[in-house]
Design a protein around this motif. Structure first.
Motif, PDB file in Angstrom:
ATOM      1  N   UNK A 134       0.813  -1.206   0.000  1.00 22.95           N
ATOM      2  CA  UNK A 134       0.000   0.000   0.000  1.00 22.95           C
ATOM      3  C   UNK A 134       0.846   1.256   0.000  1.00 22.95           C
ATOM      4  N   UNK A 135       1.905   1.278   0.816  1.00 22.04           N
ATOM      5  CA  UNK A 135       2.804   2.435   0.854  1.00 22.04           C
ATOM      6  C   UNK A 135       3.581   2.569  -0.456  1.00 22.04           C
ATOM      7  N   UNK A 136       3.968   1.443  -1.037  1.00 17.72           N
ATOM      8  CA  UNK A 136       4.683   1.460  -2.313  1.00 17.72           C
ATOM      9  C   UNK A 136       3.793   2.048  -3.402  1.00 17.72           C
ATOM     10  N   UNK A 137       2.541   1.600  -3.453  1.00 20.28           N
ATOM     11  CA  UNK A 137       1.615   2.111  -4.475  1.00 20.28           C
ATOM     12  C   UNK A 137       1.389   3.619  -4.315  1.00 20.28           C
ATOM     13  N   UNK A 138       1.220   4.058  -3.088  1.00 19.50           N
ATOM     14  CA  UNK A 138       0.979   5.493  -2.862  1.00 19.50           C
ATOM     15  C   UNK A 138       2.176   6.328  -3.316  1.00 19.50           C
ATOM     16  N   UNK A 139       3.383   5.833  -3.095  1.00 20.87           N
ATOM     17  CA  UNK A 139       4.582   6.578  -3.486  1.00 20.87           C
ATOM     18  C   UNK A 139       4.645   6.764  -5.002  1.00 20.87           C
ATOM     19  N   UNK A 140       4.430   5.705  -5.761  1.00 17.71           N
ATOM     20  CA  UNK A 140       4.586   5.801  -7.215  1.00 17.71           C
ATOM     21  C   UNK A 140       3.387   6.459  -7.896  1.00 17.71           C
ATOM     22  N   UNK A 141       2.269   6.592  -7.177  1.00 13.02           N
ATOM     23  CA  UNK A 141       1.081   7.219  -7.758  1.00 13.02           C
ATOM     24  C   UNK A 141       1.325   8.678  -8.128  1.00 13.02           C
ATOM     25  N   UNK A 142       2.316   9.326  -7.504  1.00 14.81           N
ATOM     26  CA  UNK A 142       2.590  10.732  -7.834  1.00 14.81           C
ATOM     27  C   UNK A 142       3.062  10.894  -9.274  1.00 14.81           C
ATOM     28  N   UNK A 143       3.531   9.818  -9.879  1.00 11.87           N
ATOM     29  CA  UNK A 143       3.915   9.842 -11.294  1.00 11.87           C
ATOM     30  C   UNK A 143       2.884   9.110 -12.164  1.00 11.87           C
ATOM     31  N   UNK A 144       1.711   8.814 -11.603  1.00 13.77           N
ATOM     32  CA  UNK A 144       0.701   8.016 -12.287  1.00 13.77           C
ATOM     33  C   UNK A 144       1.278   6.676 -12.740  1.00 13.77           C
ATOM     34  N   UNK A 145       2.096   6.092 -11.863  1.00 15.80           N
ATOM     35  CA  UNK A 145       2.698   4.783 -12.106  1.00 15.80           C
ATOM     36  C   UNK A 145       2.429   3.893 -10.897  1.00 15.80           C
TER      37      UNK A 145
END
Length: 487
Positions: A137-148
């Motif tokens: 969950x934390x990994x997904x939230x981090x990369x979401x800032x680049x829409x990745x």
């Protein structure tokens, strides 16, 4: 704590030398890394918080100390000290694997990787990196800032170690398993060497680490993976009453056999509670997870949406909302005396219905032996196996889909005696064994029980044995920590 765990722990046979080896290793590690990274105080919050596992039975095992490394070098120093002392040890990331001693240890050293959570993204290459201590969950939230995003767990609370066992994602029909997206791994070998594993460096180690036994070959301290684009999803849960169980299983079977849209993914879950049936079907619930990578699924889920649902939460969602279905913190909420088993079948001859019938019969005949039972239908479409092969394949060298993995969960109730617990687990095991598996298909390590020996179902088993022998020649990891059998 289950009441029988204390006598089990008291009767655990631990050689005197091994009992002394744990504290000796802890002292050596504290000398080299500093006392701030080593905790032997069983009454401290830091110590007790580390001993929280998804299978709460594992909470009861007490290491001589817990080491909190912050780098690959720290892991290397720790392994060398553990090896020199002859101590047992365990590697803990998210602690989601329920098998005893896979990430827990009694009277040895626990390497808790929770301090290793660094992440990075390279917009030019679209490669992402993450360390092993975080949850997806934390990994997904981090990369979401680049829409990745990265291919990982379907629940936010599951640790990143899941990827080493393969890792099923809602994105897997498009991109393969989580391990298929690996591009480079930093690994601390059993002798303490820090190496890189990739297609170009140590390619045999890289092959084996993509779903071939987890940390069996060393401790992965950094993942470099291919990231994926992410946007809006059409997703949600449909909850059906038990009267619709036959209609739903037929829809699941049709999806497994005929769906060809790689953006569509499902999990079909049947759950049993220990309530009396009373001919009212109050003890059974059906929970569908429907996920489409995009805002419009078309007719991909029509077989499910045409069945009247008691509850329907489908709609437009972010990926963060998707991995928190059906409710946030699902992983944490579901902590208990949990154990997994796995099956694998091709959908011909209505094998999905036959498996469900056997499971349901066992549930009716064994009321009182469980707090919760579930059987999850997890499709493996050809698009998934094609995506895996296009990236070089993984340690399973997955046969062409479609087929499906079954995840069997049993959560036993508090207050069971040791005899009743063992009897329930053995009976559940026997039911699943009698259900059988289709030949030529691999069991899914992430969902397997230790006694199922999943590696032996891989066509690559002999190759994996040779790689294990090369990187762990004196069986240090095989003899001093838990894990899958290569025998």
């Amino acid at each position: 704590m289950l009441p029988f765990m204390l006598p089990l722990l008291a009767g655990l046979t631990i050689p005197v030398a091994a009992t002394a080896a744990g504290p000796a290793a802890c002292t050596k590690i504290a000398t080299e890394l500093g006392s701030a990274k080593v905790n032997a105080n069983q009454l401290s919050t830091n110590y007790t918080n580390s001993l929280e596992y998804w299978n709460t039975i594992q909470d009861e095992y007490k290491p001589s100390c817990i080491v909190f490394p912050s780098s690959a070098q720290d892991v290397s120093v720790s392994l060398k000290a553990i090896r020199a002392a002859g101590s047992r040890f365990a590697i803990k990331a998210g602690g989601h694997n329920p098998n005893t001693f896979f990430s827990s240890v009694q009277a040895g050293v626990l390497l808790d990787l929770s301090s290793m959570t660094a992440k990075s993204y390279d917009p030019e290459t679209t490669l992402a990196t993450y360390e092993p201590g975080g949850i997806f969950g934390d990994v997904y939230e981090y990369f979401a800032q680049w829409n990745r995003t990265v291919v990982g767990a379907r629940l936010a609370g599951v640790g990143t170690g899941l990827a080493l066992g393969g890792g099923m994602s809602y994105l897997s029909p498009q991109y393969g398993l989580a391990c298929d997206s690996f591009r480079e791994l930093e690994i601390v070998l059993p002798d303490g060497q820090i190496v890189t594993a990739s297609d170009k460096e140590n390619p045999d180690l890289f092959f084996a680490s993509r779903g071939g036994g987890g940390n069996a070959y060393g401790v992965v301290t950094k993942y470099t993976v291919q990231s994926r684009p992410i946007g809006e999803f059409w997703a949600g849960n449909l909850i059906y009453v038990a009267d619709q169980r036959d209609s739903v299983i037929e829809a699941i079977g049709n999806f497994i056999q005929y769906n060809t849209d790689p953006k569509a993914a499902i999990i079909g879950t049947y759950e049993k509670l220990p309530l009396p049936d009373l001919n009212l079907n109050l003890d059974e619930a059906i929970l569908m997870f429907l996920v489409y990578d995009g805002p419009n699924p078309g007719d991909a889920f029509k077989n499910f949406t045409d069945i009247k649902a008691l509850i329907d939460t489908t709609g437009i969602k972010s990926y963060n909302e998707v991995v928190n279905m059906p409710v946030p913190m699902s992983t944490e909420i579901s902590r208990g005396a949990n154990m997994f088993r796995v099956g694998v079948h091709r959908p011909q001859n209505n094998s999905y219905e036959k498996a469900l019938d056997k499971w349901r019969t066992w549930a009716e005949d064994n009321k009182g032996s469980y707090e919760l039972l579930s059987i999850d239908f997890q499709p493996i479409p050809k698009s998934l196996t094609d995506a895996s092969k296009a990236q070089g394949g993984n340690a399973m060298q997955m046969p062409d889909g479609p087929y499906f993995w079954l995840n069997y969960l049993i959560t036993t109730p508090p207050g069971m005696t040791e005899a009743k617990y063992n009897a329930a687990q053995a009976s559940y095991r026997d039911m699943i064994k009698e259900t059988g598996n289709d030949e030529g298909l691999p069991l899914f390590i992430n969902d397997a029980n230790k006694d199922q020996n999943p590696l032996q179902t891989f066509s690559t088993f002999k190759k994996l044995q040779a790689i294990k022998k090369k990187y762990d020649p004196d069986n240090f990891f095989a003899d001093y920590t838990g894990g899958w059998s290569f025998a």
